[in-house]
Write a protein that holds these residues in place. Structure first.
Motif, PDB file in Angstrom:
ATOM      1  N   GLY A  63     -63.604  64.590 -56.336  1.00 33.82           N
ATOM      2  CA  GLY A  63     -64.773  64.227 -57.139  1.00 33.82           C
ATOM      3  C   GLY A  63     -65.765  63.398 -56.329  1.00 33.82           C
ATOM      4  N   HIS A  64     -65.246  62.543 -55.466  1.00 35.06           N
ATOM      5  CA  HIS A  64     -66.096  61.683 -54.641  1.00 35.06           C
ATOM      6  C   HIS A  64     -66.942  62.499 -53.668  1.00 35.06           C
ATOM      7  N   VAL A  68     -70.921  61.846 -53.480  1.00 37.22           N
ATOM      8  CA  VAL A  68     -71.589  61.565 -52.207  1.00 37.22           C
ATOM      9  C   VAL A  68     -72.681  62.604 -51.939  1.00 37.22           C
ATOM     10  N   ALA A  69     -72.422  63.871 -52.244  1.00 32.68           N
ATOM     11  CA  ALA A  69     -73.450  64.903 -52.060  1.00 32.68           C
ATOM     12  C   ALA A  69     -74.702  64.554 -52.859  1.00 32.68           C
ATOM     13  N   ALA A  70     -74.546  64.159 -54.107  1.00 32.71           N
ATOM     14  CA  ALA A  70     -75.691  63.793 -54.950  1.00 32.71           C
ATOM     15  C   ALA A  70     -76.384  62.540 -54.415  1.00 32.71           C
ATOM     16  N   LYS A  71     -75.613  61.580 -53.934  1.00 31.24           N
ATOM     17  CA  LYS A  71     -76.176  60.350 -53.373  1.00 31.24           C
ATOM     18  C   LYS A  71     -77.019  60.667 -52.131  1.00 31.24           C
ATOM     19  N   GLY A  77     -84.208  62.691 -50.381  1.00 29.67           N
ATOM     20  CA  GLY A  77     -85.391  63.118 -51.108  1.00 29.67           C
ATOM     21  C   GLY A  77     -85.442  64.574 -51.540  1.00 29.67           C
ATOM     22  N   PHE A  78     -84.307  65.262 -51.564  1.00 29.65           N
ATOM     23  CA  PHE A  78     -84.347  66.654 -52.012  1.00 29.65           C
ATOM     24  C   PHE A  78     -83.578  66.899 -53.301  1.00 29.65           C
ATOM     25  N   ALA A  79     -83.146  65.847 -53.959  1.00 23.36           N
ATOM     26  CA  ALA A  79     -82.375  66.012 -55.200  1.00 23.36           C
ATOM     27  C   ALA A  79     -83.183  66.734 -56.276  1.00 23.36           C
ATOM     28  N   GLU A  80     -84.439  66.381 -56.419  1.00 19.54           N
ATOM     29  CA  GLU A  80     -85.266  66.984 -57.473  1.00 19.54           C
ATOM     30  C   GLU A  80     -85.619  68.435 -57.170  1.00 19.54           C
ATOM     31  N   ASP A  81     -85.883  68.757 -55.909  1.00 18.66           N
ATOM     32  CA  ASP A  81     -86.195  70.147 -55.538  1.00 18.66           C
ATOM     33  C   ASP A  81     -84.973  71.034 -55.676  1.00 18.66           C
ATOM     34  N   GLY A  82     -83.817  70.482 -55.407  1.00 21.76           N
ATOM     35  CA  GLY A  82     -82.573  71.215 -55.529  1.00 21.76           C
ATOM     36  C   GLY A  82     -81.886  71.443 -54.199  1.00 21.76           C
ATOM     37  N   TYR A  83     -80.612  71.753 -54.283  1.00 21.62           N
ATOM     38  CA  TYR A  83     -79.769  71.950 -53.112  1.00 21.62           C
ATOM     39  C   TYR A  83     -78.548  72.740 -53.529  1.00 21.62           C
ATOM     40  N   ARG A  84     -77.781  73.146 -52.545  1.00 27.31           N
ATOM     41  CA  ARG A  84     -76.569  73.901 -52.820  1.00 27.31           C
ATOM     42  C   ARG A  84     -75.386  73.170 -52.214  1.00 27.31           C
ATOM     43  N   VAL A  85     -74.267  73.145 -52.941  1.00 25.51           N
ATOM     44  CA  VAL A  85     -72.995  72.655 -52.408  1.00 25.51           C
ATOM     45  C   VAL A  85     -72.012  73.811 -52.470  1.00 25.51           C
ATOM     46  N   HIS A  99     -59.695  72.043 -42.703  1.00 27.31           N
ATOM     47  CA  HIS A  99     -59.782  70.686 -43.234  1.00 27.31           C
ATOM     48  C   HIS A  99     -60.869  70.817 -44.289  1.00 27.31           C
ATOM     49  N   LEU A 100     -60.492  70.705 -45.548  1.00 23.38           N
ATOM     50  CA  LEU A 100     -61.396  70.896 -46.665  1.00 23.38           C
ATOM     51  C   LEU A 100     -62.740  70.231 -46.405  1.00 23.38           C
ATOM     52  N   HIS A 101     -63.834  70.923 -46.718  1.00 25.84           N
ATOM     53  CA  HIS A 101     -65.162  70.355 -46.530  1.00 25.84           C
ATOM     54  C   HIS A 101     -66.156  70.969 -47.507  1.00 25.84           C
ATOM     55  N   LEU A 102     -67.109  70.137 -47.876  1.00 26.15           N
ATOM     56  CA  LEU A 102     -68.165  70.537 -48.790  1.00 26.15           C
ATOM     57  C   LEU A 102     -69.442  70.686 -47.979  1.00 26.15           C
ATOM     58  N   HIS A 103     -70.035  71.885 -48.023  1.00 30.22           N
ATOM     59  CA  HIS A 103     -71.321  72.112 -47.372  1.00 30.22           C
ATOM     60  C   HIS A 103     -72.424  71.637 -48.308  1.00 30.22           C
ATOM     61  N   LEU A 104     -73.363  70.867 -47.777  1.00 28.86           N
ATOM     62  CA  LEU A 104     -74.548  70.432 -48.520  1.00 28.86           C
ATOM     63  C   LEU A 104     -75.758  71.041 -47.815  1.00 28.86           C
ATOM     64  N   LEU A 105     -76.420  71.987 -48.495  1.00 26.40           N
ATOM     65  CA  LEU A 105     -77.547  72.722 -47.915  1.00 26.40           C
ATOM     66  C   LEU A 105     -78.807  72.463 -48.722  1.00 26.40           C
TER      67      LEU A 105
END
Length: 123
Positions: A63-64, A68-71, A77-85, A99-105
């Motif tokens: 969950g963390h 962290v991705a949202a933080k 400065g791209f939270a409002e425009d949007g992003y992909r995880v 090794h488990l990983h979350l892509h933030l694009l």
């Protein structure tokens, strides 16, 4: 599965990375092969090989990763425009480092589906 990966070496600072965020549970750094103007990998410091290896006691760290991705999205400065995880699992899911990983694009409009291959159908 306890295996030394490139990500565990980054956590131990044995190899360099462009670290963007770190706390007691996770580390975020720039992907060396970016697929978007912003492409970060957010990894748990605890080695978890794949989504299939997540245990009940890993709920907080998993969950963390998303918190962290949202933080990071807000800070950059791209939270409002949007992003992909995205989190890939095993070979057919596109996972290359076990090794488990979350892509933030972020930084461009993302299409769907995210790939150009045609879906194979049975006749």
């Amino acid at each position: 599965m306890s295996q030394d990966t490139i990500f565990s070496k980054i956590i131990k600072r044995e190899i360099p990375a462009d670290i963007q965020y770190e706390d007691e549970l996770v580390l975020a750094f720039s992907d060396v092969n970016p697929q978007a103007p912003t492409h970060l990998l957010i990894i748990p410091k605890k080695p978890i090989a794949t989504v299939n290896d997540i245990a009940m006691e890993d709920r907080e760290v998993i969950g963390h990763l998303f918190v962290v991705a949202a933080k990071i999205a807000r800070q950059k400065g791209f939270a409002e425009d949007g992003y992909r995880v995205v989190m890939n699992c095993n070979q057919h899911g596109g996972q290359t480092v076990y090794h488990l990983h979350l892509h933030l694009l972020a930084g461009k409009a993302m299409g769907w589906p995210p790939y150009q291959d045609k879906l194979k159908t049975k006749d």
